[in-house]
Design a protein around this motif. Structure first.
Motif, PDB file in Angstrom:
ATOM      1  N   ILE A 125       0.909  -1.221  -0.112  1.00 34.90           N
ATOM      2  CA  ILE A 125       0.018   0.054  -0.039  1.00 34.90           C
ATOM      3  C   ILE A 125       0.980   1.216  -0.157  1.00 34.90           C
ATOM      4  O   ILE A 125       1.698   1.255   0.954  1.00 34.90           O
ATOM      5  N   LEU A 126       0.597   1.828  -0.969  1.00 37.95           N
ATOM      6  CA  LEU A 126       1.494   3.283  -1.011  1.00 37.95           C
ATOM      7  C   LEU A 126       0.419   4.386  -0.759  1.00 37.95           C
ATOM      8  O   LEU A 126      -0.350   4.655  -1.706  1.00 37.95           O
ATOM      9  N   GLU A 127       0.748   5.176   0.223  1.00 34.12           N
ATOM     10  CA  GLU A 127      -0.078   6.300   0.624  1.00 34.12           C
ATOM     11  C   GLU A 127       0.535   7.682   0.344  1.00 34.12           C
ATOM     12  O   GLU A 127       1.917   7.858   0.698  1.00 34.12           O
ATOM     13  N   ALA A 128      -0.137   8.507  -0.273  1.00 34.53           N
ATOM     14  CA  ALA A 128       0.624   9.727  -0.567  1.00 34.53           C
ATOM     15  C   ALA A 128      -0.504  10.880  -0.458  1.00 34.53           C
ATOM     16  O   ALA A 128      -1.626  10.609  -0.576  1.00 34.53           O
ATOM     17  N   ASP A 129       0.210  12.240  -0.212  1.00 32.13           N
ATOM     18  CA  ASP A 129      -0.768  13.475  -0.049  1.00 32.13           C
ATOM     19  C   ASP A 129      -1.112  13.689  -1.729  1.00 32.13           C
ATOM     20  O   ASP A 129      -2.265  14.228  -2.113  1.00 32.13           O
ATOM     21  N   GLN A 130      -0.282  13.639  -2.605  1.00 26.18           N
ATOM     22  CA  GLN A 130      -0.481  13.894  -3.977  1.00 26.18           C
ATOM     23  C   GLN A 130       0.551  13.000  -4.900  1.00 26.18           C
ATOM     24  O   GLN A 130       1.879  12.841  -4.173  1.00 26.18           O
ATOM     25  N   LEU A 131       0.579  12.831  -6.014  1.00 29.64           N
ATOM     26  CA  LEU A 131       1.617  12.240  -7.039  1.00 29.64           C
ATOM     27  C   LEU A 131       1.643  13.153  -8.289  1.00 29.64           C
ATOM     28  O   LEU A 131       0.884  13.664  -8.648  1.00 29.64           O
ATOM     29  N   ASP A 132       2.911  13.321  -8.578  1.00 28.39           N
ATOM     30  CA  ASP A 132       3.129  14.033  -9.856  1.00 28.39           C
ATOM     31  C   ASP A 132       3.177  13.013 -10.951  1.00 28.39           C
ATOM     32  O   ASP A 132       4.148  12.311 -11.161  1.00 28.39           O
ATOM     33  N   ARG A 133       2.230  13.068 -11.790  1.00 35.55           N
ATOM     34  CA  ARG A 133       2.020  12.154 -12.831  1.00 35.55           C
ATOM     35  C   ARG A 133       2.863  12.332 -14.213  1.00 35.55           C
ATOM     36  O   ARG A 133       2.812  11.841 -15.072  1.00 35.55           O
ATOM     37  N   ARG A 134       3.536  13.439 -14.147  1.00 33.83           N
ATOM     38  CA  ARG A 134       4.697  13.825 -15.047  1.00 33.83           C
ATOM     39  C   ARG A 134       5.857  12.806 -14.959  1.00 33.83           C
ATOM     40  O   ARG A 134       6.682  12.902 -15.836  1.00 33.83           O
ATOM     41  N   LEU A 135       5.820  12.421 -13.577  1.00 35.94           N
ATOM     42  CA  LEU A 135       7.228  11.551 -13.596  1.00 35.94           C
ATOM     43  C   LEU A 135       7.032  10.500 -14.159  1.00 35.94           C
ATOM     44  O   LEU A 135       6.243   9.698 -14.040  1.00 35.94           O
ATOM     45  N   LYS A 136       8.153   9.896 -14.833  1.00 34.36           N
ATOM     46  CA  LYS A 136       8.203   8.717 -15.670  1.00 34.36           C
ATOM     47  C   LYS A 136       7.811   7.633 -14.753  1.00 34.36           C
ATOM     48  O   LYS A 136       7.167   6.605 -15.097  1.00 34.36           O
ATOM     49  N   GLY A 137       8.418   7.658 -13.251  1.00 27.13           N
ATOM     50  CA  GLY A 137       8.261   6.519 -12.583  1.00 27.13           C
ATOM     51  C   GLY A 137       6.840   6.322 -12.082  1.00 27.13           C
ATOM     52  O   GLY A 137       6.376   5.403 -11.962  1.00 27.13           O
ATOM     53  N   VAL A 138       6.174   7.355 -11.826  1.00 29.87           N
ATOM     54  CA  VAL A 138       4.652   7.532 -11.519  1.00 29.87           C
ATOM     55  C   VAL A 138       3.870   6.734 -12.567  1.00 29.87           C
ATOM     56  O   VAL A 138       3.104   6.061 -12.602  1.00 29.87           O
ATOM     57  N   THR A 139       4.190   7.215 -13.706  1.00 27.07           N
ATOM     58  CA  THR A 139       3.588   6.768 -14.988  1.00 27.07           C
ATOM     59  C   THR A 139       3.722   5.044 -15.139  1.00 27.07           C
ATOM     60  O   THR A 139       2.736   4.656 -15.573  1.00 27.07           O
ATOM     61  N   THR A 140       4.788   4.928 -15.132  1.00 29.02           N
ATOM     62  CA  THR A 140       5.232   3.531 -15.187  1.00 29.02           C
ATOM     63  C   THR A 140       4.498   2.747 -14.045  1.00 29.02           C
ATOM     64  O   THR A 140       3.951   1.392 -14.310  1.00 29.02           O
ATOM     65  N   LEU A 141       4.467   3.300 -12.558  1.00 23.46           N
ATOM     66  CA  LEU A 141       3.812   2.610 -11.499  1.00 23.46           C
ATOM     67  C   LEU A 141       2.385   2.491 -11.734  1.00 23.46           C
ATOM     68  O   LEU A 141       1.838   1.108 -11.766  1.00 23.46           O
ATOM     69  N   LEU A 142       1.772   3.447 -11.880  1.00 14.99           N
ATOM     70  CA  LEU A 142       0.199   3.483 -12.348  1.00 14.99           C
ATOM     71  C   LEU A 142      -0.276   2.721 -13.600  1.00 14.99           C
ATOM     72  O   LEU A 142      -1.329   2.168 -13.550  1.00 14.99           O
ATOM     73  N   ALA A 143       0.682   2.404 -14.359  1.00 20.54           N
ATOM     74  CA  ALA A 143       0.355   1.722 -15.661  1.00 20.54           C
ATOM     75  C   ALA A 143       0.175   0.037 -15.612  1.00 20.54           C
ATOM     76  O   ALA A 143      -0.207  -0.540 -16.280  1.00 20.54           O
ATOM     77  N   SER A 144       0.956  -0.230 -14.593  1.00 20.18           N
ATOM     78  CA  SER A 144       0.958  -1.868 -14.095  1.00 20.18           C
ATOM     79  C   SER A 144      -0.276  -2.204 -13.932  1.00 20.18           C
ATOM     80  O   SER A 144      -1.379  -1.727 -13.249  1.00 20.18           O
ATOM     81  N   ALA A 145      -0.583  -3.438 -14.626  1.00 14.72           N
ATOM     82  CA  ALA A 145      -1.805  -4.162 -14.335  1.00 14.72           C
ATOM     83  C   ALA A 145      -2.093  -4.819 -12.969  1.00 14.72           C
ATOM     84  O   ALA A 145      -3.332  -5.239 -12.595  1.00 14.72           O
TER      85      ALA A 145
END
Length: 360
Positions: A125-145
């Motif tokens: 469980i990754l808990e955050a106040d906000q996430l910067d979707r411009r970051l490549k790592g965030v895009t990769t993370l959220l795209a996982s099935a």
């Protein structure tokens, strides 16, 4: 395991959607091995995280298999290694990562790499106040099935007011009819901040004497709750409705210095202008009942008088144009590389110095 992506939509979950999700977790458990939960509404974020943990440990926290890691103190490699560890005397273990927004660079990439093929015995469980979707790592993370991404929207005015009234009743407080609306305007629609405000009023008034009701009016609430941020919120909304650029920038600076997010400021401005447009439309159709206007605009009745005054300073077409600009600013704050403060100042100045003013 799930085989489809859970890429989040641009918007987040409403209060009703969040309640439905909580029921789903409670009845069926988590549907993915990795959950990323973030948003401005911290109370609901924590409720989802707690529900996920309880779904794995229904009898209470398992000290052997529940590990909380602060992303400010642990590397992405530490988090990945913890996830790879096998549970002890149980089927699954839970790794809860707080402040996940602080994962950057190689640390974020390490977690994203793990999420692409997570161990089935671990719920991350990754808990955050906000996430910067411009970051490549965030895009990769959220795209996982294997990832379930949950964004929590701030609650609506009506839901927030109902929560205030319920908490007050539980504490034996009698709120005057406009107090819930005033508190939402003053504190914001954050359930956490509102619950703290009700608690503050309760503690300030102290126990009821001889069965006497503890009645709370707006002046009482203002004396107890109002602080610098609260005053800055009212100063900003008043300045925008007056189209006063100097006062607007001054109030904006104060709000940002006291921790208000640029996205929150833009949403606040949009809410005011939508209210002005609603009041204009109802007045044009001869519907001038204050309470009906308040309900339609989603504001407390005492705000309607301010909106009526502002309605004379904006043309309907101009309001629609400015609302579009605010929507674009909201998108830019979440995707553009321009500094957030510049984006926010530009759109607020457009409200104050719009075509009607520039023409003069």
């Amino acid at each position: 395991m799930a085989t489809r992506s859970s890429r989040p939509a641009a918007g987040g979950l409403s209060a009703q959607d969040t309640r439905s999700l909580l029921k789903s977790i409670q009845s069926s458990g988590p549907d993915r091995p990795v959950w990323v939960v973030w948003g401005q509404e911290r109370l609901m974020v924590r409720a989802i995280v707690d529900a996920l943990i309880r779904s794995i440990f229904p009898s209470g926290d398992d000290d052997l298999n529940l590990q909380t890691m602060d992303a400010r103190d642990h590397s992405g490699q530490d988090i990945a290694a913890a996830c790879e560890s096998l549970p002890m005397f149980a089927e699954r273990r839970v790794i809860r990562v707080t402040n996940a927004q602080d994962l950057k660079g190689a640390h974020l990439e390490a977690v994203a790499h793990l999420a692409a093929d997570p161990p089935p015995s671990t719920l991350l469980i990754l808990e955050a106040d906000q996430l910067d979707r411009r970051l490549k790592g965030v895009t990769t993370l959220l795209a996982s099935a294997h990832v379930r991404a949950v964004v929590i929207d701030q609650v609506q005015q009506a839901d927030a007011e109902q929560s205030v009234a319920r908490w007050a009743q539980q504490r034996g407080l009698q709120l005057a009819k406009d107090v819930p609306g005033w508190l939402v305007e003053a504190v914001g629609a954050s359930l956490q901040a509102l619950e703290q405000a009700v608690e503050k009023i309760d503690l300030f008034l102290g126990p009821a004497g001889d069965g006497q009701p503890r009645r709370v009016t707006i002046p009482v609430a203002e004396e107890i709750v109002a602080d610098t941020r609260t005053r800055s919120v009212f100063e900003l909304t008043d300045a925008l409705l007056e189209r006063n650029a100097d006062k607007t920038l001054f109030a904006l600076r104060s709000l940002l210095e006291h921790g208000e997010s640029p996205v929150g400021v833009v949403n606040l401005a949009a809410r005011q202008l939508r209210g002005v447009l609603v009041v204009q439309d109802m007045a044009a159709r001869g519907r001038r009942d204050e309470r009906a206007m308040a309900q339609a605009a989603g504001v407390p009745p005492f705000v309607v008088r301010k909106l009526e005054g502002a309605a004379r300073r904006f043309r309907p077409a101009e309001l629609r144009e400015l609302l579009t600009a605010l929507m674009q600013a909201d998108h830019a704050l979440k995707s553009s590389r321009l500094p957030d403060r510049i984006i926010t100042e530009r759109v607020l100045l457009a409200i104050c110095l719009g075509p009607a003013r520039n023409a003069g």
